[in-house]
Design a protein around this motif. Structure first.
Motif, short mmCIF file in Angstrom:
data_model
loop_
_atom_site.label_atom_id
_atom_site.label_comp_id
_atom_site.label_asym_id
_atom_site.label_seq_id
_atom_site.Cartn_x
_atom_site.Cartn_y
_atom_site.Cartn_z
N MET A 142 -13.75 -65.43 -62.68
CA MET A 142 -13.68 -66.60 -61.78
C MET A 142 -13.85 -66.35 -60.21
O MET A 142 -13.30 -65.54 -59.82
N ILE A 143 -14.45 -67.47 -59.89
CA ILE A 143 -14.97 -67.37 -58.53
C ILE A 143 -14.36 -68.75 -57.64
O ILE A 143 -14.74 -69.85 -58.20
N ASN A 144 -13.62 -68.47 -56.67
CA ASN A 144 -13.15 -69.93 -56.21
C ASN A 144 -12.60 -69.49 -54.66
O ASN A 144 -12.61 -68.55 -54.27
N GLY A 145 -12.15 -70.41 -54.27
CA GLY A 145 -11.28 -70.57 -52.91
C GLY A 145 -12.34 -70.73 -51.60
O GLY A 145 -12.17 -69.85 -50.59
N LEU A 146 -13.58 -71.14 -52.06
CA LEU A 146 -14.71 -70.91 -50.94
C LEU A 146 -14.48 -72.01 -49.82
O LEU A 146 -14.97 -72.07 -48.65
N TYR A 147 -13.11 -72.79 -50.13
CA TYR A 147 -12.75 -73.76 -48.81
C TYR A 147 -13.94 -74.50 -48.02
O TYR A 147 -14.74 -75.02 -48.66
N ARG A 148 -13.67 -74.29 -46.67
CA ARG A 148 -14.58 -75.03 -45.95
C ARG A 148 -15.69 -74.17 -45.49
O ARG A 148 -16.61 -74.32 -44.69
N HIS A 149 -15.88 -73.02 -46.09
CA HIS A 149 -16.96 -72.05 -45.81
C HIS A 149 -17.82 -71.76 -46.99
O HIS A 149 -18.63 -70.72 -46.88
N GLY A 150 -17.99 -72.65 -47.91
CA GLY A 150 -18.84 -72.37 -49.13
C GLY A 150 -20.25 -71.74 -48.57
O GLY A 150 -20.86 -70.94 -49.33
N PHE A 151 -20.81 -72.73 -47.86
CA PHE A 151 -22.15 -72.30 -47.51
C PHE A 151 -22.48 -71.23 -46.76
O PHE A 151 -23.36 -70.33 -46.91
N MET A 152 -21.42 -71.21 -45.93
CA MET A 152 -21.30 -69.94 -44.69
C MET A 152 -21.35 -68.56 -45.57
O MET A 152 -21.82 -67.75 -45.23
N ILE A 153 -20.48 -68.67 -46.78
CA ILE A 153 -20.42 -67.13 -47.27
C ILE A 153 -20.77 -66.99 -48.47
O ILE A 153 -20.87 -65.96 -49.32
N SER A 154 -21.57 -68.02 -49.32
CA SER A 154 -21.84 -68.09 -50.75
C SER A 154 -22.94 -66.93 -50.92
O SER A 154 -22.67 -66.12 -52.11
N PRO A 155 -23.92 -66.60 -50.21
CA PRO A 155 -24.55 -65.48 -50.54
C PRO A 155 -23.92 -64.16 -50.62
O PRO A 155 -24.46 -63.41 -51.64
N ALA A 156 -22.98 -64.01 -49.92
CA ALA A 156 -22.01 -62.65 -49.91
C ALA A 156 -21.51 -62.74 -51.33
O ALA A 156 -21.31 -61.79 -51.93
N VAL A 157 -20.68 -63.84 -51.49
CA VAL A 157 -20.01 -63.97 -53.09
C VAL A 157 -20.83 -63.79 -54.11
O VAL A 157 -20.61 -63.00 -54.93
N LEU A 158 -22.29 -64.23 -53.90
CA LEU A 158 -23.04 -64.23 -54.76
C LEU A 158 -23.38 -62.54 -55.09
O LEU A 158 -23.24 -61.97 -56.21
N ASP A 159 -23.50 -61.97 -54.24
CA ASP A 159 -24.15 -60.75 -54.06
C ASP A 159 -23.12 -59.84 -54.83
O ASP A 159 -23.15 -58.84 -55.55
N CYS A 160 -21.77 -59.98 -54.40
CA CYS A 160 -20.60 -59.39 -54.83
C CYS A 160 -20.27 -59.55 -56.45
O CYS A 160 -20.00 -58.65 -57.19
N THR A 161 -20.49 -60.81 -56.72
CA THR A 161 -20.40 -61.00 -58.18
C THR A 161 -21.71 -60.52 -59.13
O THR A 161 -21.02 -59.77 -60.01
N LEU A 162 -22.69 -60.35 -58.60
CA LEU A 162 -23.82 -59.52 -59.32
C LEU A 162 -23.37 -57.94 -59.23
O LEU A 162 -23.64 -57.71 -60.60
N GLU A 163 -22.96 -57.51 -58.17
CA GLU A 163 -22.66 -56.06 -58.31
C GLU A 163 -21.42 -55.89 -59.36
O GLU A 163 -21.50 -54.77 -60.02
N LEU A 164 -20.43 -56.92 -59.38
CA LEU A 164 -19.43 -56.64 -60.08
C LEU A 164 -19.69 -56.89 -61.74
O LEU A 164 -19.37 -56.18 -62.54
N LEU A 165 -20.98 -57.70 -62.07
CA LEU A 165 -21.41 -57.83 -63.37
C LEU A 165 -22.15 -56.63 -63.60
O LEU A 165 -22.20 -56.17 -64.75
N GLU A 166 -22.74 -56.04 -62.89
CA GLU A 166 -23.67 -54.88 -63.04
C GLU A 166 -23.06 -53.26 -63.08
O GLU A 166 -23.04 -52.52 -63.82
N PHE A 167 -21.91 -53.42 -62.22
CA PHE A 167 -21.41 -51.96 -61.91
C PHE A 167 -19.69 -52.06 -62.41
O PHE A 167 -19.18 -51.07 -62.09
#
Ligand SMILES: Cc1cc2nc3c(=O)[nH]c(=O)nc-3n(C[C@H](O)[C@H](O)[C@H](O)COP(=O)(O)OP(=O)(O)OC[C@H]3O[C@@H](n4cnc5c(N)ncnc54)[C@H](O)[C@@H]3O)c2cc1C
Length: 382
Positions: free
Chosen positions: A332-357
């Motif tokens: 579950m990924i959530n709570g991007l609040y007023r910063h979704g665009f500002m931070i989503s590439p970081a959240v994306l990369d963290c999720t991909l690492e989580l899925l892989e490792f």
């Protein structure tokens, strides 16, 4: 993190707003089969992402958010450039800084704001220090406002993109990569977890995931924070970069998009109310924008829109992963609040690492909370 292999895996993503589309694209590029479900259409009609101004402003936002979000914002700026450059359709992206303005009577608020940002720059050396602008420097940087303001503050390196072009470009890319996009399909991620064809179900429903976040041993309250924006067509106004007005009652931003379109926002109201914009909000936004540039008087109102920012209790983003016997894994990924665009590439990369490792070094470095079956993931992955 740029290229990861997810071949031979099948994922279900619920919610095709900002996070869901970015993830679907990354997984499909990594060779996975992806089913994407959204209760709205490809235009993102139910997504906060459609309404957002899409400013990428870690320094400006450092005045009101935690250092971890600022770090995610700094990480994400170059990633956006890369992500956009890899899309087949062009997306307007700009990194020419943010301009901060104030009227004479609000000078003490502006001083406090500048001092706050300077302090944040001292504690985070990656932030570029704000620059005070004289009347001449302001005229050079943003001539359109020099008749009304004789000073300003410039925050270098901040950016913005066109959110609607991005949503469209992502949708086209998903089609090219043969992602199965199920638009107008409302689903419950828990039901998909019973379908063993999936390796993982990923819940990116934004405010649509309220019940799931309040369930379980460690409930977190997911709420909506109402935001109202106005889109204007203002050919008489020539603003080159996102501009924020410091004001005790009506702090606004003006985000210039292509073709003389300006997004003016945004209210911030603690409410899940998605009804139309109130007269009060419209009057506040429009009168404040007119004080920045008289050319807005002749602007045409293209749209008045409302959406809610998906916000967790501490106003910070979070990734939760769960493994339950007999069910497909869930993220579950959530709570991007007023910063979704500002931070989503970081959240994306963290999720991909989580899925892989099964863990994410990037999340540890940036301070993004990742939990597994309610326990904070502290392990450093391979
Ligand atoms: C007024 C306003 C201004 C903003 N300005 C900025 C800004 O300048 N800079 C910035 O960084 N951020 C900004 N944001 C924040 C940003 O838009 C959000 O943080 C971001 O869109 C959140 O992304 P998300 O993918 O989590 O949710 P969303 O983009 O809301 O997407 C969620 C998706 O889930 C779908 N969904 C929900 N329930 C279901 C279900 N049961 N089944 C299928 N689909 C479902 C919805 O239809 C939606 O498409 C702003 C937000 C608002 C409202």
């Amino acid at each position: 993190m740029t290229s990861v292999s997810f071949s031979n895996s099948k994922y279900a993503i619920v919610g095709g707003g900002l996070m869901g589309r970015l993830l679907a694209l990354a997984l499909a590029k990594g060779g996975a089969q992806v089913d994407l479900f959204d209760k709205g259409g490809p235009d993102g009609a139910h997504a906060a992402a459609r309404i957002a101004a899409a400013m990428l402003a870690p320094l400006a936002e450092s005045a009101i958010t935690e250092d971890s979000v600022v770090r995610m914002g700094l990480y994400s700026l170059p990633r956006w450039k890369q992500l956009i450059s890899e899309l087949s359709n062009s997306v307007y992206f700009q990194q020419d800084g943010t301009l901060i303005l104030w009227h004479r009577q609000d000078a003490s608020d502006a001083d406090r704001f500048a001092a706050h940002l300077e302090k944040n720059c001292r504690s985070n050396s990656e932030l570029s220090a704000p620059q005070k602008l004289s009347a001449e420097a302001l005229r050079e940087l943003e001539p359109g406002v020099a008749d009304r303001f004789n000073q300003g503050l410039y925050l270098p390196n901040e950016g913005q993109l066109d959110n609607r072009q991005l949503l469209n470009a992502l949708e086209s890319e998903l089609k090219l990569l043969k992602v199965n996009c199920h638009w107008h399909t409302e689903v419950d991620p828990q039901e998909l977890r019973t379908q063993s064809c999936y390796q993982t179900v990923i819940d990116c429903r934004g405010t649509g995931a309220k019940e799931s976040w309040s369930a379980g041993d460690k409930p977190n309250t997911l709420r909506g924070v109402r935001g109202e924006v106005i889109r204007l067509y203002a050919p008489e106004v020539k603003l080159r970069r996102p501009t924020r007005l410091i004001h005790p009652r009506y702090p606004i931003y003006i985000a210039p998009k292509e073709n003389d379109v300006y997004v003016v926002g945004a209210t911030e109201i603690e409410s899940d109310d998605l009804s139309d914009m109130s007269v009060r909000s419209a009057m506040e936004l429009l009168s404040a924008v007119y004080t920045v540039h008289s050319g807005f008087a002749e602007a045409r109102i293209l749209e008045m829109a409302t959406q809610c920012r998906p916000t967790l209790k501490n106003n910070l983003p979070e990734i939760r992963s769960s493994k339950d016997k007999g069910l497909v894994d869930l993220i579950m990924i959530n709570g991007l609040y007023r910063h979704g665009f500002m931070i989503s590439p970081a959240v994306l990369d963290c999720t991909l690492e989580l899925l892989e490792f099964g863990g994410s070094n990037t999340a540890l470095e940036l301070g993004l909370s990742v939990t597994h079956n309610n326990i904070q993931v502290e392990t450093v992955c391979a």
